[in-house]
Design a protein around this motif. Structure first.
Motif, short mmCIF file in Angstrom:
data_model
loop_
_atom_site.label_atom_id
_atom_site.label_comp_id
_atom_site.label_asym_id
_atom_site.label_seq_id
_atom_site.Cartn_x
_atom_site.Cartn_y
_atom_site.Cartn_z
N PRO A 1 6.77 -13.14 -5.99
CA PRO A 1 5.73 -14.15 -5.80
C PRO A 1 5.32 -14.30 -4.34
N ALA A 2 6.29 -14.16 -3.42
CA ALA A 2 5.96 -14.28 -2.00
C ALA A 2 5.04 -13.15 -1.56
N VAL A 3 5.27 -11.95 -2.11
CA VAL A 3 4.40 -10.81 -1.79
C VAL A 3 3.00 -11.06 -2.34
N SER A 4 2.92 -11.49 -3.59
CA SER A 4 1.61 -11.75 -4.21
C SER A 4 0.85 -12.84 -3.46
N GLN A 5 1.56 -13.88 -3.05
CA GLN A 5 0.92 -14.98 -2.33
C GLN A 5 0.39 -14.51 -0.97
N GLY B 1 0.81 -1.21 0.00
CA GLY B 1 0.00 0.00 0.00
C GLY B 1 0.84 1.26 0.00
N LYS B 2 1.95 1.24 0.72
CA LYS B 2 2.81 2.42 0.82
C LYS B 2 3.52 2.70 -0.50
N THR B 3 4.04 1.64 -1.16
CA THR B 3 4.82 1.83 -2.39
C THR B 3 3.95 1.87 -3.64
N GLY B 4 2.79 1.21 -3.57
CA GLY B 4 1.90 1.17 -4.72
C GLY B 4 2.28 0.14 -5.76
N THR B 5 3.35 -0.63 -5.52
CA THR B 5 3.74 -1.69 -6.45
C THR B 5 4.23 -2.90 -5.67
N ILE B 6 4.00 -4.06 -6.22
CA ILE B 6 4.49 -5.29 -5.60
C ILE B 6 6.00 -5.38 -5.72
N THR B 7 6.54 -4.87 -6.85
CA THR B 7 7.99 -4.93 -7.07
C THR B 7 8.75 -4.16 -6.00
N GLN B 8 8.36 -2.91 -5.75
CA GLN B 8 9.06 -2.10 -4.75
C GLN B 8 8.86 -2.64 -3.34
N ALA B 9 7.66 -3.14 -3.06
CA ALA B 9 7.41 -3.73 -1.74
C ALA B 9 8.33 -4.92 -1.51
N ALA B 10 8.47 -5.77 -2.55
CA ALA B 10 9.36 -6.93 -2.44
C ALA B 10 10.80 -6.51 -2.19
N GLU B 11 11.23 -5.44 -2.85
CA GLU B 11 12.60 -4.94 -2.65
C GLU B 11 12.80 -4.45 -1.21
N GLN B 12 11.87 -3.69 -0.70
CA GLN B 12 12.01 -3.15 0.66
C GLN B 12 11.92 -4.25 1.71
N LEU B 13 11.14 -5.27 1.42
CA LEU B 13 10.99 -6.38 2.37
C LEU B 13 12.07 -7.44 2.20
N ALA B 14 12.83 -7.36 1.11
CA ALA B 14 13.88 -8.33 0.79
C ALA B 14 13.32 -9.74 0.66
N ILE B 15 12.18 -9.83 -0.03
CA ILE B 15 11.59 -11.12 -0.35
C ILE B 15 11.21 -11.11 -1.83
N SER B 16 10.81 -12.24 -2.34
CA SER B 16 10.48 -12.33 -3.77
C SER B 16 9.10 -11.75 -4.07
#
Length: 297
Positions: free
Chosen positions: A32-36, A15-30
């Protein structure tokens, strides 16, 4: 509803970044893991939270409402972690100490000065109280540790470390010069005007007990709240004061008052640091106690 808090953390970053890609980068996870995680959260809550777009994601009405609450909660957690790190790094925090005028002036003050130079952002609060009051405050968790004078009730849950010896003496002013140089018996105090601390202090109890052991019955002319005032009353020839020697030293050196000599001295007693084993000590207080060379175990 049993919802995985990690899913809310991922929801917050998406929600903060507005993209799954940036969220995954900040969380240091993949990705697909974010989407799941988002899919599982939506299934648990029974509603869609995001609308997928070519440029990323945007909230549904339900997702926007939920984010308004989750963001506040998660940012409070982040702020709490930041404050905790500041405390661990000694860039913020507080210490609560219980101490009498005597222990503060003749023991604690130089250590507090040194500590403040090293850690200027640590707030230090000193509660000025008698030994019995300090022990009550310690038991109730109102202070991290106390600096008290013996004698006091040695409870089993207290960690006690002696840090300095103190000596009680009788002093008088010029009106009593006929007593100077004489070796007196404590029994003679019964006929002299005495100035003592109030009954609710460890110093007064110690004096009373010593005199009682020597079969001396006293009735003070004055009972005062502070040791400084005892000395001032003696200087003004209002009687003979029983004081801790440190308070009288300045005026003994100038000759304004003198020490009465007796067949035996009042046994020395101790200034002690006390910690309640049942109550946690703040991180900042632990650093100060280390400076005071106090063992916490």
């Amino acid at each position: 509803m049993d919802t995985n808090l990690e899913h809310y953390r991922i929801f917050y970053y998406v929600g903060k970044t507005g993209t799954i890609t940036q969220a995954a980068e900040q969380l240091a996870i993949s990705q697909p893991a974010v989407s799941q995680a988002l899919k599982q959260l939506e299934q648990t809550l029974g509603t869609a939270l995001f609308i997928r777009t070519a440029k990323g994601v945007r909230f549904t009405a339900e997702g926007e409402m939920l984010y308004s609450y989750v963001s506040r909660g998660y940012e409070c957690i982040l702020n709490g972690e930041a404050k905790l790190m500041q405390m661990l790094n000694m860039s913020t925090g507080e210490i609560r100490i219980g101490a009498s005028d005597m222990s503060l002036q003749y023991y604690l003050l130089p250590y507090l000065e040194q500590f403040h130079e090293q850690f200027p952002k640590i707030k230090i609060m000193v509660s000025n109280a008698t030994t019995p009051e300090t022990l009550v405050n310690l038991q109730e968790g109102k202070i991290d540790f106390g600096v008290v004078t013996s004698p006091f009730h040695m409870r089993g849950d207290l960690r006690i470390q002696e840090v300095r010896e103190i000596e009680d003496i009788f002093v008088a002013g010029s009106q009593f010069l006929s007593l100077q140089g004489k070796i007196l018996s404590y029994k003679e105090l019964e006929k002299l005007p005495l100035i003592l601390l109030e009954n609710n202090t460890s110093t007064r109890r110690y004096t009373d007990r010593f005199l009682k052991e020597n079969q001396v019955v006293i009735s003070p002319e004055f009972e005062l709240a502070t040791s400084d005032m005892l000395v001032q009353f003696a200087r003004k020839n209002l009687g003979i004061a029983c004081v801790v020697a440190d308070f009288a030293r300045k005026y003994l050196d100038t000759g304004e008052i003198f020490e009465l000599q007796f067949e035996k001295k009042i046994p020395r007693r101790s200034m002690c640091i006390v910690i309640d084993r049942k109550n946690p000590v703040s991180l900042a207080a632990k650093r100060l106690l280390e400076l005071l060379h106090v063992e916490l175990l």
